[in-house]
Write an enzyme that holds these catalytic residues in place. Structure first.
Site, PDB file in Angstrom:
ATOM      1  N   GLU A 192      -2.349 -17.398  -5.287  1.00 41.01           N
ATOM      2  CA  GLU A 192      -3.188 -16.220  -5.016  1.00 41.01           C
ATOM      3  C   GLU A 192      -3.914 -15.758  -6.284  1.00 41.01           C
ATOM      4  O   GLU A 192      -3.325 -15.707  -7.359  1.00 41.01           O
ATOM      5  CB  GLU A 192      -2.281 -15.096  -4.480  1.00 41.01           C
ATOM      6  CG  GLU A 192      -3.021 -13.835  -4.146  1.00 41.01           C
ATOM      7  CD  GLU A 192      -2.144 -12.837  -3.398  1.00 41.01           C
ATOM      8  OE1 GLU A 192      -1.411 -13.239  -2.463  1.00 41.01           O
ATOM      9  OE2 GLU A 192      -2.177 -11.654  -3.762  1.00 41.01           O
ATOM     10  N   ASP A 221      -4.395  -1.254   1.358  1.00 38.29           N
ATOM     11  CA  ASP A 221      -4.152   0.115   0.875  1.00 38.29           C
ATOM     12  C   ASP A 221      -5.468   0.629   0.358  1.00 38.29           C
ATOM     13  O   ASP A 221      -6.198  -0.089  -0.316  1.00 38.29           O
ATOM     14  CB  ASP A 221      -3.153   0.097  -0.290  1.00 38.29           C
ATOM     15  CG  ASP A 221      -1.755  -0.226   0.175  1.00 38.29           C
ATOM     16  OD1 ASP A 221      -1.353   0.303   1.220  1.00 38.29           O
ATOM     17  OD2 ASP A 221      -1.073  -1.013  -0.517  1.00 38.29           O
ATOM     18  N   HIS A 269       4.543 -19.190  -2.353  1.00 37.22           N
ATOM     19  CA  HIS A 269       3.198 -18.626  -2.539  1.00 37.22           C
ATOM     20  C   HIS A 269       3.205 -17.870  -3.871  1.00 37.22           C
ATOM     21  O   HIS A 269       3.950 -16.894  -4.021  1.00 37.22           O
ATOM     22  CB  HIS A 269       2.871 -17.669  -1.388  1.00 37.22           C
ATOM     23  CG  HIS A 269       1.551 -16.978  -1.537  1.00 37.22           C
ATOM     24  ND1 HIS A 269       0.340 -17.610  -1.370  1.00 37.22           N
ATOM     25  CD2 HIS A 269       1.239 -15.680  -1.856  1.00 37.22           C
ATOM     26  CE1 HIS A 269      -0.654 -16.745  -1.554  1.00 37.22           C
ATOM     27  NE2 HIS A 269      -0.136 -15.574  -1.865  1.00 37.22           N
ATOM     28  N   PHE A 280       4.059  -1.742 -11.478  1.00 38.20           N
ATOM     29  CA  PHE A 280       3.463  -2.217 -10.236  1.00 38.20           C
ATOM     30  C   PHE A 280       4.501  -2.224  -9.104  1.00 38.20           C
ATOM     31  O   PHE A 280       4.205  -1.840  -7.967  1.00 38.20           O
ATOM     32  CB  PHE A 280       2.908  -3.627 -10.494  1.00 38.20           C
ATOM     33  CG  PHE A 280       2.114  -4.187  -9.371  1.00 38.20           C
ATOM     34  CD1 PHE A 280       0.981  -3.525  -8.913  1.00 38.20           C
ATOM     35  CD2 PHE A 280       2.482  -5.384  -8.759  1.00 38.20           C
ATOM     36  CE1 PHE A 280       0.240  -4.037  -7.863  1.00 38.20           C
ATOM     37  CE2 PHE A 280       1.754  -5.899  -7.716  1.00 38.20           C
ATOM     38  CZ  PHE A 280       0.628  -5.232  -7.259  1.00 38.20           C
ATOM     39  N   SER A 306       1.033 -22.463  -2.375  1.00 37.25           N
ATOM     40  CA  SER A 306      -0.272 -21.789  -2.377  1.00 37.25           C
ATOM     41  C   SER A 306      -0.332 -20.848  -3.573  1.00 37.25           C
ATOM     42  O   SER A 306       0.709 -20.447  -4.112  1.00 37.25           O
ATOM     43  CB  SER A 306      -0.505 -21.042  -1.066  1.00 37.25           C
ATOM     44  OG  SER A 306       0.589 -20.214  -0.746  1.00 37.25           O
TER      45      SER A 306
HETATM   46  P1  FAD Z   1       0.742  -3.546   8.241  1.00 33.74           P
HETATM   47  O1  FAD Z   1       1.415  -4.785   8.710  1.00 33.74           O
HETATM   48  O2  FAD Z   1      -0.322  -2.970   9.104  1.00 33.74           O
HETATM   49  O3  FAD Z   1       1.894  -2.457   7.988  1.00 33.74           O
HETATM   50  C1  FAD Z   1       1.649  -1.268   7.242  1.00 33.74           C
HETATM   51  C2  FAD Z   1       2.730  -0.229   7.503  1.00 33.74           C
HETATM   52  O4  FAD Z   1       2.562   0.332   8.797  1.00 33.74           O
HETATM   53  C3  FAD Z   1       4.171  -0.742   7.506  1.00 33.74           C
HETATM   54  O5  FAD Z   1       4.983   0.283   7.014  1.00 33.74           O
HETATM   55  C4  FAD Z   1       4.489  -1.035   8.971  1.00 33.74           C
HETATM   56  O6  FAD Z   1       5.862  -0.857   9.250  1.00 33.74           O
HETATM   57  C5  FAD Z   1       3.631   0.005   9.676  1.00 33.74           C
HETATM   58  N1  FAD Z   1       2.967  -0.543  10.884  1.00 33.74           N
HETATM   59  C6  FAD Z   1       2.487  -1.797  11.071  1.00 33.74           C
HETATM   60  N2  FAD Z   1       1.876  -1.913  12.257  1.00 33.74           N
HETATM   61  C7  FAD Z   1       1.951  -0.693  12.837  1.00 33.74           C
HETATM   62  C8  FAD Z   1       1.491  -0.167  14.077  1.00 33.74           C
HETATM   63  N3  FAD Z   1       0.826  -0.945  14.929  1.00 33.74           N
HETATM   64  N4  FAD Z   1       1.748   1.143  14.359  1.00 33.74           N
HETATM   65  C9  FAD Z   1       2.414   1.932  13.486  1.00 33.74           C
HETATM   66  N5  FAD Z   1       2.890   1.481  12.288  1.00 33.74           N
HETATM   67  C10 FAD Z   1       2.650   0.196  11.972  1.00 33.74           C
HETATM   68  N6  FAD Z   1      -3.481  -5.206  -0.455  1.00 33.74           N
HETATM   69  C11 FAD Z   1      -4.809  -5.138  -0.667  1.00 33.74           C
HETATM   70  O7  FAD Z   1      -5.372  -4.035  -0.715  1.00 33.74           O
HETATM   71  N7  FAD Z   1      -5.550  -6.279  -0.840  1.00 33.74           N
HETATM   72  C12 FAD Z   1      -5.004  -7.521  -0.770  1.00 33.74           C
HETATM   73  O8  FAD Z   1      -5.711  -8.528  -0.900  1.00 33.74           O
HETATM   74  C13 FAD Z   1      -3.592  -7.623  -0.541  1.00 33.74           C
HETATM   75  N8  FAD Z   1      -2.982  -8.831  -0.435  1.00 33.74           N
HETATM   76  C14 FAD Z   1      -1.644  -8.896  -0.111  1.00 33.74           C
HETATM   77  C15 FAD Z   1      -1.045 -10.141   0.048  1.00 33.74           C
HETATM   78  C16 FAD Z   1       0.298 -10.248   0.390  1.00 33.74           C
HETATM   79  C17 FAD Z   1       0.904 -11.620   0.566  1.00 33.74           C
HETATM   80  C18 FAD Z   1       1.077  -9.060   0.533  1.00 33.74           C
HETATM   81  C19 FAD Z   1       2.538  -9.152   0.873  1.00 33.74           C
HETATM   82  C20 FAD Z   1       0.489  -7.818   0.366  1.00 33.74           C
HETATM   83  C21 FAD Z   1      -0.869  -7.712   0.051  1.00 33.74           C
HETATM   84  N9  FAD Z   1      -1.509  -6.475  -0.110  1.00 33.74           N
HETATM   85  C22 FAD Z   1      -2.854  -6.405  -0.370  1.00 33.74           C
HETATM   86  C23 FAD Z   1      -0.754  -5.228   0.024  1.00 33.74           C
HETATM   87  C24 FAD Z   1      -0.837  -4.694   1.455  1.00 33.74           C
HETATM   88  O9  FAD Z   1      -2.167  -4.481   1.831  1.00 33.74           O
HETATM   89  C25 FAD Z   1      -0.063  -3.381   1.491  1.00 33.74           C
HETATM   90  O10 FAD Z   1       1.300  -3.629   1.367  1.00 33.74           O
HETATM   91  C26 FAD Z   1      -0.362  -2.495   2.688  1.00 33.74           C
HETATM   92  O11 FAD Z   1       0.258  -1.230   2.455  1.00 33.74           O
HETATM   93  C27 FAD Z   1       0.176  -3.022   4.009  1.00 33.74           C
HETATM   94  O12 FAD Z   1      -0.559  -4.061   4.502  1.00 33.74           O
HETATM   95  P2  FAD Z   1       0.014  -4.910   5.748  1.00 33.74           P
HETATM   96  O13 FAD Z   1      -1.022  -5.839   6.159  1.00 33.74           O
HETATM   97  O14 FAD Z   1       1.364  -5.403   5.462  1.00 33.74           O
HETATM   98  O15 FAD Z   1       0.118  -3.681   6.812  1.00 33.74           O
END
Ligand code: FAD
Length: 280
Positions: free
Chosen positions: A9, A100, A256, A207, A7
């Site tokens: 991105e 973020d 990916h 980054f 895939s």
């Molecule tokens: P989560 O899984 O919600 O985790 C965030 C943090 O909170 C972690 O430290 C975790 O340990 C903690 N946590 C998780 N769930 C809970 C809970 N229920 N209670 C308390 N703590 C919790 N960013 C963008 O802005 N736009 C994008 O399009 C984008 N694409 C991405 C694609 C990929 C493949 C990856 C790996 C990252 C991408 N990111 C993107 C970055 C990502 O949004 C950031 O890393 C963000 O800080 C965390 O997102 P997440 O979905 O992993 O968060």
């Protein structure tokens, strides 16, 4: 090689010229028969329309395409509106994230964790979407601990995610160890390694400091000893191709690519790995 899932991105370009270039890039990368392309999303709504427009335009052309989605500061109605638009356009995959906040918008809203977004999507659209989530072999920079991060990843699958894409990394052992820990934690969904080709090392280093991806010391020193950008690209390609080879030999279910909207860095690696290309 081609039974492995590939895939690519993209990020949504800001200009018309950038968008035209992206459509061309997508056409060229199609030769590798990817399972899907994905388009990132600026949490806080910064790319809400551009991401959705690019995704829906590509879908109209029959492309298998997945928008990234997060609540950011948006309310449920806005996210539901996007889900409806995607579903009606024939999109059947979403990369569900917490995201973020762009700097300066941090206090505007509480971020919604990815497991909550996954549950929300399932609640409102059932099994329509295949849901990808993010995973961090080197652990998310804000994680309380290794185990807590793993527990939250498991929570995303329990909420209904189907598979995960990882943050990029250059140490394959981090990925293999992570897979072992996931298995021990009862996670059996596929976890696809995220691959960041190296083209501009200074940018990558900057980054990586923010997103918690580690640049190994040997890689940093090796890269910094090259001055000519073409040499950096060549060395980067060799190193990342070796990484991919190790990952696939070790059982990674696919790759990916973080393409940065460019063809050559990902395509050169796939060619070096002997991935077949189709003519159309
Ligand atoms: P989560 O899984 O919600 O985790 C965030 C943090 O909170 C972690 O430290 C975790 O340990 C903690 N946590 C998780 N769930 C809970 C809970 N229920 N209670 C308390 N703590 C919790 N960013 C963008 O802005 N736009 C994008 O399009 C984008 N694409 C991405 C694609 C990929 C493949 C990856 C790996 C990252 C991408 N990111 C993107 C970055 C990502 O949004 C950031 O890393 C963000 O800080 C965390 O997102 P997440 O979905 O992993 O968060």
């Amino acid at each position: 090689m081609n039974d492995l899932r590939i895939s690519f991105e993209f990020f949504p370009p800001k200009t018309e010229e950038g968008r035209e270039k992206l459509y061309k890039t997508r056409e060229e990368l199609q030769a590798f028969s990817p399972a899907f392309f994905s388009v990132t999303y600026g949490a806080g709504g910064t790319t809400r329309d551009t991401t959705a427009n690019i995704v829906c335009n590509l879908r109209r052309d029959g492309v298998s395409i997945a928008p990234h989605l997060s609540f950011g500061g948006d309310n449920e109605e806005t996210v539901l509106g996007l889900l409806k638009r995607y579903k009606e356009s024939g999109v059947d995959r979403i990369v569900a994230l917490r995201g973020d906040m762009p700097s300066g918008m941090g206090s505007v809203a509480q971020l919604v964790y990815a497991n909550e977004l996954v549950a929300f999507i399932r609640r409102h659209t059932g099994d329509h979407f295949h849901l990808e989530v993010a995973a961090y072999p080197e652990i998310h920079p804000e994680a309380e601990s290794y185990d807590a991060d793993l527990r939250f990843l498991k929570g995303k699958f329990e909420a209904g995610a189907n598979s995960a894409l990882t943050q990029y990394f250059y140490n394959p052992d981090a990925y293999f160890y992570f897979l072992d820990q996931c298995e021990k934690a009862g996670i059996d969904a596929p976890i696809y390694p995220g691959i960041m080709p190296i083209t501009n090392f200074a940018n990558l280093a900057r980054f990586s400091r923010n997103c918690g991806a580690e640049i190994p010391r040997w890689l940093k020193y090796r890269m910094e000893s090259y001055r000519d950008p073409e040499d950096v690209k060549k060395l980067g390609q060799e190193i990342v191709t070796d990484l991919c080879e190790t990952l696939l030999e070790g059982g990674a279910p696919g790759l990916h690519f973080y393409t940065m909207n460019q063809v050559a860095p990902s395509a050169d690696i796939l060619r070096a790995l002997n991935f077949a290309e189709s003519a159309d």
